[in-house]
Design a protein around this motif. Structure first.
Motif, PDB file in Angstrom:
ATOM      1  N   GLY A  64       0.815  -1.211   0.000  1.00  0.00           N
ATOM      2  CA  GLY A  64       0.000   0.000   0.000  1.00  0.00           C
ATOM      3  C   GLY A  64       0.847   1.260   0.000  1.00  0.00           C
ATOM      4  N   GLU A  65       2.008   1.189  -0.661  1.00  0.00           N
ATOM      5  CA  GLU A  65       2.937   2.329  -0.687  1.00  0.00           C
ATOM      6  C   GLU A  65       3.152   2.806  -2.115  1.00  0.00           C
ATOM      7  N   ASP A  66       3.531   4.099  -2.259  1.00  0.00           N
ATOM      8  CA  ASP A  66       3.964   4.589  -3.562  1.00  0.00           C
ATOM      9  C   ASP A  66       5.265   3.877  -3.920  1.00  0.00           C
ATOM     10  N   PRO A  67       5.431   3.452  -5.161  1.00  0.00           N
ATOM     11  CA  PRO A  67       6.690   2.791  -5.535  1.00  0.00           C
ATOM     12  C   PRO A  67       7.903   3.686  -5.283  1.00  0.00           C
ATOM     13  N   PHE A  68       8.963   3.071  -4.757  1.00  0.00           N
ATOM     14  CA  PHE A  68      10.247   3.750  -4.516  1.00  0.00           C
ATOM     15  C   PHE A  68      11.312   2.806  -5.042  1.00  0.00           C
ATOM     16  N   LEU A  69      11.922   3.172  -6.183  1.00  0.00           N
ATOM     17  CA  LEU A  69      12.941   2.328  -6.820  1.00  0.00           C
ATOM     18  C   LEU A  69      14.270   3.072  -6.858  1.00  0.00           C
ATOM     19  N   ILE A  70      15.359   2.322  -6.821  1.00  0.00           N
ATOM     20  CA  ILE A  70      16.695   2.915  -6.962  1.00  0.00           C
ATOM     21  C   ILE A  70      17.312   2.351  -8.241  1.00  0.00           C
ATOM     22  N   LEU A  71      17.702   3.261  -9.145  1.00  0.00           N
ATOM     23  CA  LEU A  71      18.288   2.858 -10.430  1.00  0.00           C
ATOM     24  C   LEU A  71      19.755   3.247 -10.445  1.00  0.00           C
ATOM     25  N   LEU A  72      20.601   2.339 -10.897  1.00  0.00           N
ATOM     26  CA  LEU A  72      22.046   2.566 -10.860  1.00  0.00           C
ATOM     27  C   LEU A  72      22.617   2.608 -12.270  1.00  0.00           C
ATOM     28  N   ASP A  73      23.402   3.632 -12.540  1.00  0.00           N
ATOM     29  CA  ASP A  73      24.021   3.787 -13.860  1.00  0.00           C
ATOM     30  C   ASP A  73      25.539   3.841 -13.674  1.00  0.00           C
ATOM     31  N   ASN A  74      26.259   2.972 -14.333  1.00  0.00           N
ATOM     32  CA  ASN A  74      27.740   2.940 -14.255  1.00  0.00           C
ATOM     33  C   ASN A  74      28.287   2.554 -12.874  1.00  0.00           C
ATOM     34  N   ILE A  75      27.530   1.778 -12.112  1.00  0.00           N
ATOM     35  CA  ILE A  75      28.064   1.287 -10.829  1.00  0.00           C
ATOM     36  C   ILE A  75      28.714  -0.070 -11.092  1.00  0.00           C
ATOM     37  N   GLU A  76      30.039  -0.064 -11.211  1.00  0.00           N
ATOM     38  CA  GLU A  76      30.751  -1.295 -11.577  1.00  0.00           C
ATOM     39  C   GLU A  76      31.463  -1.951 -10.393  1.00  0.00           C
ATOM     40  N   ASP A  77      31.502  -1.277  -9.258  1.00  0.00           N
ATOM     41  CA  ASP A  77      32.174  -1.821  -8.076  1.00  0.00           C
ATOM     42  C   ASP A  77      31.176  -2.684  -7.287  1.00  0.00           C
ATOM     43  N   PRO A  78      31.450  -3.986  -7.139  1.00  0.00           N
ATOM     44  CA  PRO A  78      30.493  -4.859  -6.438  1.00  0.00           C
ATOM     45  C   PRO A  78      30.255  -4.453  -4.986  1.00  0.00           C
ATOM     46  N   HIS A  79      31.270  -3.858  -4.333  1.00  0.00           N
ATOM     47  CA  HIS A  79      31.075  -3.411  -2.940  1.00  0.00           C
ATOM     48  C   HIS A  79      30.061  -2.274  -2.874  1.00  0.00           C
ATOM     49  N   ASN A  80      30.143  -1.362  -3.848  1.00  0.00           N
ATOM     50  CA  ASN A  80      29.164  -0.274  -3.909  1.00  0.00           C
ATOM     51  C   ASN A  80      27.762  -0.821  -4.150  1.00  0.00           C
ATOM     52  N   LEU A  81      27.647  -1.760  -5.102  1.00  0.00           N
ATOM     53  CA  LEU A  81      26.334  -2.330  -5.400  1.00  0.00           C
ATOM     54  C   LEU A  81      25.753  -3.018  -4.166  1.00  0.00           C
ATOM     55  N   GLY A  82      26.565  -3.815  -3.491  1.00  0.00           N
ATOM     56  CA  GLY A  82      26.089  -4.508  -2.288  1.00  0.00           C
ATOM     57  C   GLY A  82      25.635  -3.541  -1.203  1.00  0.00           C
ATOM     58  N   ALA A  83      26.424  -2.471  -1.006  1.00  0.00           N
ATOM     59  CA  ALA A  83      26.078  -1.472   0.021  1.00  0.00           C
ATOM     60  C   ALA A  83      24.781  -0.745  -0.342  1.00  0.00           C
ATOM     61  N   ILE A  84      24.581  -0.472  -1.627  1.00  0.00           N
ATOM     62  CA  ILE A  84      23.352   0.224  -2.057  1.00  0.00           C
ATOM     63  C   ILE A  84      22.130  -0.684  -1.873  1.00  0.00           C
ATOM     64  N   ILE A  85      22.275  -1.972  -2.151  1.00  0.00           N
ATOM     65  CA  ILE A  85      21.156  -2.912  -1.949  1.00  0.00           C
ATOM     66  C   ILE A  85      20.798  -2.969  -0.462  1.00  0.00           C
TER      67      ILE A  85
END
Length: 249
Positions: free
Chosen positions: A98-119
């Motif tokens: 019952g919430e408004d959608p909230f999505l995070i889109l990533l462009d040019n994030i190639e570092d797996p540590h950054n991706l994991g931290a963002i998730i």
């Protein structure tokens, strides 16, 4: 919630790679010996194209470098550690809550540590999912899974061929997009309520031009120090929690 985890592995050898495709295992990338034209390799190339998997044709030296077994037979596949979700799953999740959608889109994030931290941040900030592009992006590797601290079990991640096209389709469903950009409006002055997609680029190049042009507005994090950018995962966290704050007020 049932874990989506799969065996995270590098798959080496012709039969093993072909079997991985046939079993439906999500494969992020395939490395193939450049110039190799025999039957089994051609079959693997066909299969990779059918599944829209990234193909890299490389030298024998490069394959030997990547190989963990020393028995690659001219082909190495990198399987995703987790299954990818569909963007529709994220919208459905928002609807169920019952919430408004909230999505995070990533462009040019190639570092797996950054991706994991963002998730991990996406999960804690209540985002309904993370969307990554197929090219120039980290896949769901074991490092990403570990850095996400378990969040990958709960936060869907979708991999799309074209980020701009996906954004345009989501706009038709009522989402609007804010891009993290140093030259944007100060984030505290930007209205971040409603169905939203937060777009984050890497700290060096930022968000690609076409993706930025598809965004409805830009938001800047105030910076008081002597260097000019935050780590991408920190920027994602700061902006995600400004969205949380505005949703709560």
């Amino acid at each position: 919630m049932e874990e989506k985890k799969m065996n995270s592995q590098q798959i080496e050898g012709r039969n093993a790679v072909m079997e991985a495709f046939r079993s439906g295992k999500p494969i992020d990338k395939v490395y193939i010996l450049d110039g190799c034209q025999d039957g089994p390799i051609r079959s693997i190339v066909r299969e990779a194209k059918k599944h829209d998997t990234i193909l890299n044709f490389v030298t024998k030296e490069r394959l030997n470098q990547i190989s963990e077994t020393g028995r690659h037979q001219g082909v190495i596949a990198q399987a995703a550690a987790y299954e990818y979700a569909q963007v529709e799953d994220m919208l459905e999740l928002a609807k169920q809550k019952g919430e408004d959608p909230f999505l995070i889109l990533l462009d040019n994030i190639e570092d797996p540590h950054n991706l994991g931290a963002i998730i991990r941040t996406a999960n804690l900030a209540g985002a309904h999912g993370v969307i990554i592009p197929k090219h120039r992006a980290a896949g769901l590797t074991a490092i990403v899974a570990k850095t996400s601290a378990g969040a990958l079990n709960y936060t869907p991640v979708a991999k799309v061929t074209n980020l701009v096209k996906t954004m345009e389709e989501l706009k038709e469903k009522g989402l609007w997009f804010v891009c993290a950009d140093m030259d944007g409006d100060v984030m505290y002055r930007v209205n971040l309520k409603g169905p939203i997609g937060l777009v984050i680029g890497n700290e060096g190049e930022g968000v690609g031009r076409l993706v930025k042009e598809t965004c409805d507005m830009t938001a800047a994090i105030p910076m008081k120090g002597d260097i000019d950018s935050l780590n991408a995962s920190v920027a994602a966290g700061v902006l995600a929690y400004e969205i949380v704050r505005q949703r709560m007020s």
